[in-house]
Design a protein around this motif. Sequence first.
Motif, PDB file in Angstrom:
ATOM      1  N   ALA A 584      21.534   6.208  52.186  1.00  0.00           N
ATOM      2  CA  ALA A 584      21.088   5.655  53.465  1.00  0.00           C
ATOM      3  C   ALA A 584      19.870   6.417  53.969  1.00  0.00           C
ATOM      4  O   ALA A 584      19.807   7.641  53.858  1.00  0.00           O
ATOM      5  N   PRO A 585      18.882   5.719  54.510  1.00  0.00           N
ATOM      6  CA  PRO A 585      17.694   6.391  55.060  1.00  0.00           C
ATOM      7  C   PRO A 585      18.051   7.219  56.284  1.00  0.00           C
ATOM      8  O   PRO A 585      19.075   6.969  56.926  1.00  0.00           O
ATOM      9  N   PRO A 586      17.217   8.218  56.629  1.00  0.00           N
ATOM     10  CA  PRO A 586      17.503   9.069  57.800  1.00  0.00           C
ATOM     11  C   PRO A 586      17.552   8.250  59.080  1.00  0.00           C
ATOM     12  O   PRO A 586      16.729   7.369  59.292  1.00  0.00           O
ATOM     13  N   GLN A 587      18.536   8.560  59.920  1.00  0.00           N
ATOM     14  CA  GLN A 587      18.647   7.915  61.226  1.00  0.00           C
ATOM     15  C   GLN A 587      18.910   9.012  62.247  1.00  0.00           C
ATOM     16  O   GLN A 587      20.010   9.548  62.329  1.00  0.00           O
ATOM     17  N   VAL A 588      17.884   9.353  62.991  1.00  0.00           N
ATOM     18  CA  VAL A 588      18.007  10.426  63.974  1.00  0.00           C
ATOM     19  C   VAL A 588      17.993   9.849  65.375  1.00  0.00           C
ATOM     20  O   VAL A 588      17.073   9.118  65.736  1.00  0.00           O
ATOM     21  N   ALA A 589      19.017  10.167  66.147  1.00  0.00           N
ATOM     22  CA  ALA A 589      19.095   9.677  67.521  1.00  0.00           C
ATOM     23  C   ALA A 589      18.108  10.442  68.404  1.00  0.00           C
ATOM     24  O   ALA A 589      17.809  11.599  68.155  1.00  0.00           O
ATOM     25  N   THR A 590      17.613   9.785  69.433  1.00  0.00           N
ATOM     26  CA  THR A 590      16.658  10.433  70.342  1.00  0.00           C
ATOM     27  C   THR A 590      17.321  10.903  71.626  1.00  0.00           C
ATOM     28  O   THR A 590      16.719  11.620  72.418  1.00  0.00           O
ATOM     29  N   GLY A 591      18.546  10.500  71.867  1.00  0.00           N
ATOM     30  CA  GLY A 591      19.250  10.919  73.074  1.00  0.00           C
ATOM     31  C   GLY A 591      20.612  11.476  72.728  1.00  0.00           C
ATOM     32  O   GLY A 591      20.959  11.631  71.566  1.00  0.00           O
ATOM     33  N   GLY A 592      21.410  11.783  73.750  1.00  0.00           N
ATOM     34  CA  GLY A 592      22.743  12.296  73.522  1.00  0.00           C
ATOM     35  C   GLY A 592      22.817  13.796  73.699  1.00  0.00           C
ATOM     36  O   GLY A 592      21.800  14.492  73.826  1.00  0.00           O
ATOM     37  N   PRO A 593      24.037  14.364  73.678  1.00  0.00           N
ATOM     38  CA  PRO A 593      24.234  15.786  73.987  1.00  0.00           C
ATOM     39  C   PRO A 593      23.652  16.751  72.951  1.00  0.00           C
ATOM     40  O   PRO A 593      23.470  17.925  73.246  1.00  0.00           O
ATOM     41  N   PHE A 594      23.369  16.291  71.722  1.00  0.00           N
ATOM     42  CA  PHE A 594      22.853  17.189  70.700  1.00  0.00           C
ATOM     43  C   PHE A 594      21.347  17.053  70.485  1.00  0.00           C
ATOM     44  O   PHE A 594      20.754  17.843  69.757  1.00  0.00           O
ATOM     45  N   ALA A 595      20.724  16.061  71.084  1.00  0.00           N
ATOM     46  CA  ALA A 595      19.294  15.842  70.881  1.00  0.00           C
ATOM     47  C   ALA A 595      18.496  17.051  71.366  1.00  0.00           C
ATOM     48  O   ALA A 595      18.623  17.470  72.518  1.00  0.00           O
ATOM     49  N   GLY A 596      17.710  17.625  70.475  1.00  0.00           N
ATOM     50  CA  GLY A 596      16.874  18.765  70.828  1.00  0.00           C
ATOM     51  C   GLY A 596      17.628  20.073  70.975  1.00  0.00           C
ATOM     52  O   GLY A 596      17.058  21.065  71.423  1.00  0.00           O
ATOM     53  N   LYS A 597      18.904  20.124  70.594  1.00  0.00           N
ATOM     54  CA  LYS A 597      19.717  21.333  70.760  1.00  0.00           C
ATOM     55  C   LYS A 597      19.853  22.102  69.444  1.00  0.00           C
ATOM     56  O   LYS A 597      19.823  21.522  68.356  1.00  0.00           O
ATOM     57  N   GLY A 622      19.949  17.012  66.589  1.00  0.00           N
ATOM     58  CA  GLY A 622      20.131  18.450  66.771  1.00  0.00           C
ATOM     59  C   GLY A 622      19.732  19.234  65.532  1.00  0.00           C
ATOM     60  O   GLY A 622      19.417  18.661  64.493  1.00  0.00           O
ATOM     61  N   LYS A 623      19.727  20.554  65.669  1.00  0.00           N
ATOM     62  CA  LYS A 623      19.377  21.443  64.559  1.00  0.00           C
ATOM     63  C   LYS A 623      20.495  22.459  64.395  1.00  0.00           C
ATOM     64  O   LYS A 623      20.973  23.038  65.375  1.00  0.00           O
ATOM     65  N   VAL A 624      20.920  22.699  63.140  1.00  0.00           N
ATOM     66  CA  VAL A 624      21.975  23.668  62.857  1.00  0.00           C
ATOM     67  C   VAL A 624      21.339  24.955  62.351  1.00  0.00           C
ATOM     68  O   VAL A 624      20.608  24.946  61.365  1.00  0.00           O
ATOM     69  N   ALA A 625      21.589  26.052  63.054  1.00  0.00           N
ATOM     70  CA  ALA A 625      21.035  27.356  62.685  1.00  0.00           C
ATOM     71  C   ALA A 625      22.126  28.212  62.046  1.00  0.00           C
ATOM     72  O   ALA A 625      23.326  27.954  62.210  1.00  0.00           O
ATOM     73  N   PHE A 661      33.975  19.616  70.442  1.00  0.00           N
ATOM     74  CA  PHE A 661      32.876  19.222  69.562  1.00  0.00           C
ATOM     75  C   PHE A 661      33.003  17.752  69.162  1.00  0.00           C
ATOM     76  O   PHE A 661      32.040  16.982  69.243  1.00  0.00           O
ATOM     77  N   LEU A 662      34.205  17.351  68.749  1.00  0.00           N
ATOM     78  CA  LEU A 662      34.423  15.959  68.347  1.00  0.00           C
ATOM     79  C   LEU A 662      34.211  15.009  69.525  1.00  0.00           C
ATOM     80  O   LEU A 662      33.696  13.904  69.362  1.00  0.00           O
ATOM     81  N   SER A 663      34.593  15.461  70.711  1.00  0.00           N
ATOM     82  CA  SER A 663      34.388  14.626  71.904  1.00  0.00           C
ATOM     83  C   SER A 663      32.905  14.429  72.181  1.00  0.00           C
ATOM     84  O   SER A 663      32.471  13.332  72.534  1.00  0.00           O
ATOM     85  N   LEU A 664      32.113  15.504  72.008  1.00  0.00           N
ATOM     86  CA  LEU A 664      30.665  15.388  72.195  1.00  0.00           C
ATOM     87  C   LEU A 664      30.055  14.453  71.162  1.00  0.00           C
ATOM     88  O   LEU A 664      29.137  13.691  71.461  1.00  0.00           O
ATOM     89  N   LEU A 665      30.562  14.524  69.940  1.00  0.00           N
ATOM     90  CA  LEU A 665      30.055  13.625  68.902  1.00  0.00           C
ATOM     91  C   LEU A 665      30.273  12.164  69.298  1.00  0.00           C
ATOM     92  O   LEU A 665      29.453  11.296  69.018  1.00  0.00           O
ATOM     93  N   LYS A 666      31.395  11.911  69.951  1.00  0.00           N
ATOM     94  CA  LYS A 666      31.707  10.542  70.368  1.00  0.00           C
ATOM     95  C   LYS A 666      31.059  10.197  71.707  1.00  0.00           C
ATOM     96  O   LYS A 666      31.220   9.082  72.207  1.00  0.00           O
ATOM     97  N   GLY A 667      30.355  11.172  72.292  1.00  0.00           N
ATOM     98  CA  GLY A 667      29.712  10.922  73.581  1.00  0.00           C
ATOM     99  C   GLY A 667      30.646  11.089  74.746  1.00  0.00           C
ATOM    100  O   GLY A 667      30.380  10.631  75.853  1.00  0.00           O
ATOM    101  N   GLU A 668      31.810  11.787  74.502  1.00  0.00           N
ATOM    102  CA  GLU A 668      32.796  11.986  75.575  1.00  0.00           C
ATOM    103  C   GLU A 668      32.730  13.427  76.040  1.00  0.00           C
ATOM    104  O   GLU A 668      33.655  14.213  75.869  1.00  0.00           O
TER     105      GLU A 668
END
Length: 671
Positions: A584-597, A622-625, A661-668
């Motif tokens: 699957a091609p890359p699909q990066v969201a532009t909003g949400g709790p992890f965007a830019g984090k 988001g970015k994983v460090a 973490f799982l709740s944030l992934l679901k937007g909750e």
Amino acid sequence: MKTAEKRARELRQELAHHNYRYYVLDSPEVSDAQYDRLMRELQELEAKHPQLATPDSPTQRVGGEAAEKFEKVVHRAPMLSLANVFNDEEFSDFDERIRKLAGVSEVTYVCEPKLDGLAITLRYEQGKFLQGATRGDGTTGEDVTGNLRTVRSLPLELLPQDGVKVPPVLEVRGEVFIRKEDFKKLNEKREEEGEPLFANPRNAAAGSLRQLDPKMTASRPLSIYLYEYVATEGLPAFKTHTEKLEYLKKLGLPVNRHEHAKGLDGVRKQYEASQKGRHALPFEVDGMVVKVDDEDLRLRLGQVSKSPRWAVAYKFPPEEESTRVDAIEVQVGRTGALTPVAHLKPVKVGGVTVSRATLHNEDELRRKDVRQGDTVFVRRAGDVIPEIVSVVLSKRPADSKPYEFPKNCPVCGAQTAKDEEGAIIRCTSASCPAQLVEKIRHFASRTAMDVDGVGDKLASALVSSGLVKTFADLYALDKTKLMSLERMGEKSAENLLAAIERSKQTTQRRFLYALGIRHVGEATAKALAEAFPDVRQLYTADQDSVTRVKDVGPTMAQVIYAFFQEPQNRAAIDALLSAGVTPAPPQVATGGPFAGKTVVLTGGMSGMSREQAKEEIERRGGKVAGSVSRKTDFVVAGEDAGSKLKKAQELGVRILDEQAFLSLLKGEARS
């Protein structure tokens, strides 16, 4: 046009400020995503108006055109080398000489970690970085300005603090090095790509800075610390070296850490503390530099030959032991690289039992002339791979013979050839079993296609049995074929087939990484996936378009281009796609709790693997460090979370348990 010029100037100043906060103060004010947005805006402005792309622009750090050779630079003041002392008696003699020459009873010293890197000199004019050179012979060095511009901790423009005035000319001396964590990641990446490992951070730093292609230098994690300047007109006069270092720091330059020591006893205490704490430092050190703090006294002491009288390198005892070479074996990696490895009589070095040491390549093996039966000194420092330092010739057996490097692959017997860089010898056979086992293991690895259960033993069994000769053969396996293998039961076969079926639904990044293309690690695979969402687009892509991909230089682009031009490789990819593999091609969201984090993962989770968690975060922008710092936005702490959790608590970073973490992934998002 004036509006664009003004905005470009503002962006350059803002990015320079954020670099200073990040690299010098270790106190960033913006997230990585915010920094990247500013950088992209400047890149777009400069692309639209090329005349705005100044040499000191942060966009130039990616590296310019490759040089044919390095020009010579005559240093305006000699770059002196330090004399060494190795024990308390030798340092006591040094201290006594200083006191006699100075006519004082006690001397105040400044103690600094002795960085294990490459000495450089930098020249700034009107606050702009103009030129950088290596030490060379102390009088003449090599111009590596283009490469130094890629070092992110080096300011391309001075950023004065606290009202300090920028001098008309500033020539400053320092060291380029690679931090231990960055070196570890660099070697892990090289291992993933089937490349020989660097012996130590110093060699890696020196080799990186002397690359003729600045893009290659830009891909290496170089750092810089500065510790001295050359007296020139317009610079303030300081009474002590400490004041001078504070001045450099206020100009926005990254300065080496330093401690005061009063007299001989003070240096002894500092040396003991430094030796005990050496492994806690983020970079490799091999001693402590001791300098007279008083600037007037330095001038009076002067120098002898090529060394100053006012400073010495107080070396640490080397962490090395002697042992015997029981055998030398040449191993074949997944890219066909032949690497000689010495099997040693086990010995403890630096608290760790060492039984193997890499000899890197044929040239290194010949240079050190290591032979079976030799007694050798083995060194290990920190996380650096064990290295044979030298041979004890007086203990060499009388019947000793030089090791003959194989002219044919030791696994398949095919001819070998040196690669384009002239250092690594590779097997020329594409069907070499050693390469195929490694390629299958890599293809199925967790960060590639994630086929759970295919490790070294099973990969070897699948290849040696003839069941798997290509990647696509994995998808033609059935229960009957698998159960024909030794120790493969019905349940194990079913689990493996289920894992193979699951792996068909993958991402373009994982798929490209799984193919095992030389030089293509996870980061490069991600960049390629973003530039070429369909793998078949790379069949027709020319070399220039590959070079334009982020962090891909000419050498890497040539290898990638050649890979996709090879009919056998395209046939292998087509066979995988025909078998049902769907990248699957890359699909990066532009909003949400992890965007830019920036997120750090630690501990285990029951709901998903760490790699799955990383993909979910990246898919949401988001970015994983790998480590916790002040710039970390979240730490996801699973079961048995360790030091990263403790560091997050100390820094006040927001901590999420698995459910949060799982709740944030679901937007909750939970409070």
